[in-house]
Design a protein around this motif. Sequence first.
Motif, PDB file in Angstrom:
ATOM      1  N   THR A   1       0.823  -1.209   0.000  1.00  0.00           N
ATOM      2  CA  THR A   1       0.000   0.000   0.000  1.00  0.00           C
ATOM      3  C   THR A   1       0.854   1.253   0.000  1.00  0.00           C
ATOM      4  N   ALA A   2       1.920   1.255   0.818  1.00  0.00           N
ATOM      5  CA  ALA A   2       2.794   2.433   0.909  1.00  0.00           C
ATOM      6  C   ALA A   2       3.425   2.741  -0.441  1.00  0.00           C
ATOM      7  N   GLU A   3       3.819   1.704  -1.165  1.00  0.00           N
ATOM      8  CA  GLU A   3       4.443   1.917  -2.472  1.00  0.00           C
ATOM      9  C   GLU A   3       3.435   2.448  -3.485  1.00  0.00           C
ATOM     10  N   VAL A   4       2.195   1.981  -3.405  1.00  0.00           N
ATOM     11  CA  VAL A   4       1.151   2.482  -4.301  1.00  0.00           C
ATOM     12  C   VAL A   4       0.958   3.976  -4.094  1.00  0.00           C
ATOM     13  N   MET A   5       0.907   4.404  -2.840  1.00  0.00           N
ATOM     14  CA  MET A   5       0.731   5.812  -2.531  1.00  0.00           C
ATOM     15  C   MET A   5       1.954   6.626  -2.930  1.00  0.00           C
ATOM     16  N   ALA A   6       3.145   6.065  -2.699  1.00  0.00           N
ATOM     17  CA  ALA A   6       4.386   6.761  -3.061  1.00  0.00           C
ATOM     18  C   ALA A   6       4.498   6.934  -4.578  1.00  0.00           C
ATOM     19  N   THR A   7       4.098   5.891  -5.316  1.00  0.00           N
ATOM     20  CA  THR A   7       4.145   5.966  -6.778  1.00  0.00           C
ATOM     21  C   THR A   7       3.180   7.022  -7.299  1.00  0.00           C
ATOM     22  N   PHE A   8       2.006   7.096  -6.688  1.00  0.00           N
ATOM     23  CA  PHE A   8       1.030   8.117  -7.088  1.00  0.00           C
ATOM     24  C   PHE A   8       1.614   9.514  -6.881  1.00  0.00           C
ATOM     25  N   LEU A   9       2.191   9.758  -5.716  1.00  0.00           N
ATOM     26  CA  LEU A   9       2.786  11.069  -5.435  1.00  0.00           C
ATOM     27  C   LEU A   9       3.942  11.360  -6.381  1.00  0.00           C
ATOM     28  N   ARG A  10       4.754  10.346  -6.654  1.00  0.00           N
ATOM     29  CA  ARG A  10       5.886  10.544  -7.570  1.00  0.00           C
ATOM     30  C   ARG A  10       5.403  10.922  -8.969  1.00  0.00           C
ATOM     31  N   SER A  11       4.294  10.331  -9.397  1.00  0.00           N
ATOM     32  CA  SER A  11       3.769  10.624 -10.733  1.00  0.00           C
ATOM     33  C   SER A  11       3.227  12.045 -10.829  1.00  0.00           C
ATOM     34  N   LYS A  12       2.992  12.697  -9.679  1.00  0.00           N
ATOM     35  CA  LYS A  12       2.444  14.049  -9.669  1.00  0.00           C
ATOM     36  C   LYS A  12       3.506  15.113  -9.441  1.00  0.00           C
ATOM     37  N   LEU A  13       4.775  14.715  -9.376  1.00  0.00           N
ATOM     38  CA  LEU A  13       5.845  15.691  -9.163  1.00  0.00           C
ATOM     39  C   LEU A  13       6.014  16.596 -10.377  1.00  0.00           C
ATOM     40  N   ALA A  14       6.497  17.797 -10.125  1.00  0.00           N
ATOM     41  CA  ALA A  14       6.814  18.728 -11.208  1.00  0.00           C
ATOM     42  C   ALA A  14       7.966  18.152 -12.031  1.00  0.00           C
ATOM     43  N   PRO A  15       8.160  18.619 -13.269  1.00  0.00           N
ATOM     44  CA  PRO A  15       9.167  18.024 -14.141  1.00  0.00           C
ATOM     45  C   PRO A  15      10.567  17.915 -13.550  1.00  0.00           C
ATOM     46  N   ILE A  16      11.067  18.991 -12.926  1.00  0.00           N
ATOM     47  CA  ILE A  16      12.457  18.968 -12.458  1.00  0.00           C
ATOM     48  C   ILE A  16      12.655  18.015 -11.280  1.00  0.00           C
ATOM     49  N   PRO A  17      11.886  18.097 -10.174  1.00  0.00           N
ATOM     50  CA  PRO A  17      12.080  17.111  -9.109  1.00  0.00           C
ATOM     51  C   PRO A  17      11.779  15.688  -9.557  1.00  0.00           C
ATOM     52  N   GLY A  18      10.815  15.517 -10.444  1.00  0.00           N
ATOM     53  CA  GLY A  18      10.506  14.187 -10.961  1.00  0.00           C
ATOM     54  C   GLY A  18      11.659  13.618 -11.765  1.00  0.00           C
ATOM     55  N   THR A  19      12.279  14.460 -12.590  1.00  0.00           N
ATOM     56  CA  THR A  19      13.421  14.028 -13.400  1.00  0.00           C
ATOM     57  C   THR A  19      14.616  13.698 -12.525  1.00  0.00           C
ATOM     58  N   ALA A  20      14.821  14.471 -11.470  1.00  0.00           N
ATOM     59  CA  ALA A  20      15.930  14.209 -10.548  1.00  0.00           C
ATOM     60  C   ALA A  20      15.801  12.810  -9.943  1.00  0.00           C
ATOM     61  N   ILE A  21      14.587  12.426  -9.544  1.00  0.00           N
ATOM     62  CA  ILE A  21      14.363  11.093  -8.974  1.00  0.00           C
ATOM     63  C   ILE A  21      14.555  10.020 -10.043  1.00  0.00           C
ATOM     64  N   ASP A  22      14.102  10.296 -11.272  1.00  0.00           N
ATOM     65  CA  ASP A  22      14.296   9.335 -12.372  1.00  0.00           C
ATOM     66  C   ASP A  22      15.778   9.054 -12.597  1.00  0.00           C
ATOM     67  N   ILE A  23      16.588  10.109 -12.585  1.00  0.00           N
ATOM     68  CA  ILE A  23      18.025   9.963 -12.824  1.00  0.00           C
ATOM     69  C   ILE A  23      18.680   9.181 -11.689  1.00  0.00           C
ATOM     70  N   LEU A  24      18.315   9.505 -10.459  1.00  0.00           N
ATOM     71  CA  LEU A  24      18.907   8.831  -9.296  1.00  0.00           C
ATOM     72  C   LEU A  24      18.518   7.355  -9.237  1.00  0.00           C
ATOM     73  N   SER A  25      17.280   7.051  -9.626  1.00  0.00           N
ATOM     74  CA  SER A  25      16.817   5.660  -9.565  1.00  0.00           C
ATOM     75  C   SER A  25      17.128   4.873 -10.829  1.00  0.00           C
ATOM     76  N   GLY A  26      17.434   5.586 -11.923  1.00  0.00           N
ATOM     77  CA  GLY A  26      17.762   4.912 -13.175  1.00  0.00           C
ATOM     78  C   GLY A  26      16.562   4.466 -13.971  1.00  0.00           C
ATOM     79  N   GLU A  27      15.365   4.807 -13.496  1.00  0.00           N
ATOM     80  CA  GLU A  27      14.150   4.447 -14.221  1.00  0.00           C
ATOM     81  C   GLU A  27      13.060   5.460 -13.931  1.00  0.00           C
ATOM     82  N   ASN A  28      12.073   5.561 -14.849  1.00  0.00           N
ATOM     83  CA  ASN A  28      10.984   6.515 -14.630  1.00  0.00           C
ATOM     84  C   ASN A  28       9.924   5.918 -13.726  1.00  0.00           C
TER      85      ASN A  28
END
Length: 468
Positions: free
Chosen positions: A354-381
């Motif tokens: 459940t926690a991951e489902v909620m975290a993924t939802f919030l991540r999908s709503k991030l603005a372009p720059i913070p969202g891209t930063a997380i994509d780069i750090l994790s290596g995947e979108n």
Amino acid sequence: MLTQEELDLKRQLKETKDKFFRLARDFRLSHMSPAEKAWDYAKETAHLSRAIMTSFDLSAVFRQGGVGTFSHPKLAKEAAKEMLGAMMSAKSEFETAEKIRQDDMHQFAMTAGLDITEEDGAITRQEEAFAGRWAKEGIGKEGTELNKKSKWLLKPVAASARAYIAFLNGMRFRLFKHMVENLGKGGQVTADEAKVIANFINVSTGRSNLGPAMKWAELLNTVFFAPRYVLSRFQYLGMPLWLLADKSVSGRVKKAIAMECARHAVGVMSFLAVAVALGSLMADDEEEMPTVELDPRSSDFMKLKIGETRIDPMSGFSQAIVLMSRVLSGQRKAADGEMVDLRGPNVKFGQGGTAEVMATFLRSKLAPIPGTAIDILSGENVVGQPETPIGAVASLFVPLTFQEVGDTMRARGIPEGTVITMLSLLGMGASTYGPQTEFAKADEAKRIELIGKEDVVNNLKPCYRDWE
């Protein structure tokens, strides 16, 4: 109503005032400390990235304006004419806005709290998708070479912003007039009733009230893509519950809002029903028969699925419903139809809960720059696809429409793809993914890798299975 000459004079006065305030702002910016300048550039870069990504379309029609468009197509048609005019010229946008300001209902609507947004001014008065100043005024100080060139390059983005604002303001005001004039005898409503109506229209068109958090609106708009829009989807779904329990709201207002919600639901269901019927008649392949997922635990909930292409007419509501359904039920429906537990003894080690489902939802709503930063750090979108730093940064300044159009045309061909693209340009989300799409987009090395996966091969069309 004002004459054309009076309108021209008012427009010239506004342009003069705008120029004065831009010069005053440039003076203030030139006297900022290095830290303040860095923060200002960071904010404007974030706003510009979002503006570019949401431009080159007319998505206000079915995205933020989806409730009004499905409920009142005639009102949407009138607003759409103004939208096209605003897209072509700033003069037309000004005249459309002035027509609202000159209406007898305008002051009453403003007093009630109806949100009529602006191109500039405070962030809270701007549409989230086109907040900030660079998209409309260019980068850098007024009159500099950088400012002139960037303003010219960003003309399509500015035109998209004008169209977006004109349509939504037109729909909000028309909806307010419609509901007030049709409420009771002679359209006589109290101030309190008007406030409830205005709040309903604001929420239904993506302008939720953040309450005490409004003072943090600018920061939230930098961190998240469109926080007020996302919150409004939950508020709209919950509105029938709190309205029913609120004894201070008159019965006739409750009935009027219930009717609007019903009209919206009927509009969406009618669209899906007609699309499925027509698609079934035209499909010559069982796999291409259009379907609609009715399980709210599936990410395809209420989406029209044709092959591997999904069309979403829900204006953002399906994502909110899916999140709540998964959290409350403790299950999600996977793409293959399997029910996956999110909590309890059947949850496998390493499997998201459940926690991951909620975290993924919030991540999908991030603005372009913070969202891209997380994509780069994790290596995947956010959907698990591999992401490289260069690709992630490059996508910051590419309109989302371009990628959607490319994938749709590749998967559906020109005739079908053109129809789906038009719906996508008007704000219905269109996404294409699955084994066929992944294989078609892959290079030779990737195709060899995919051919080795049994689950992929089993889902490929015969023309792809014999590729090697």
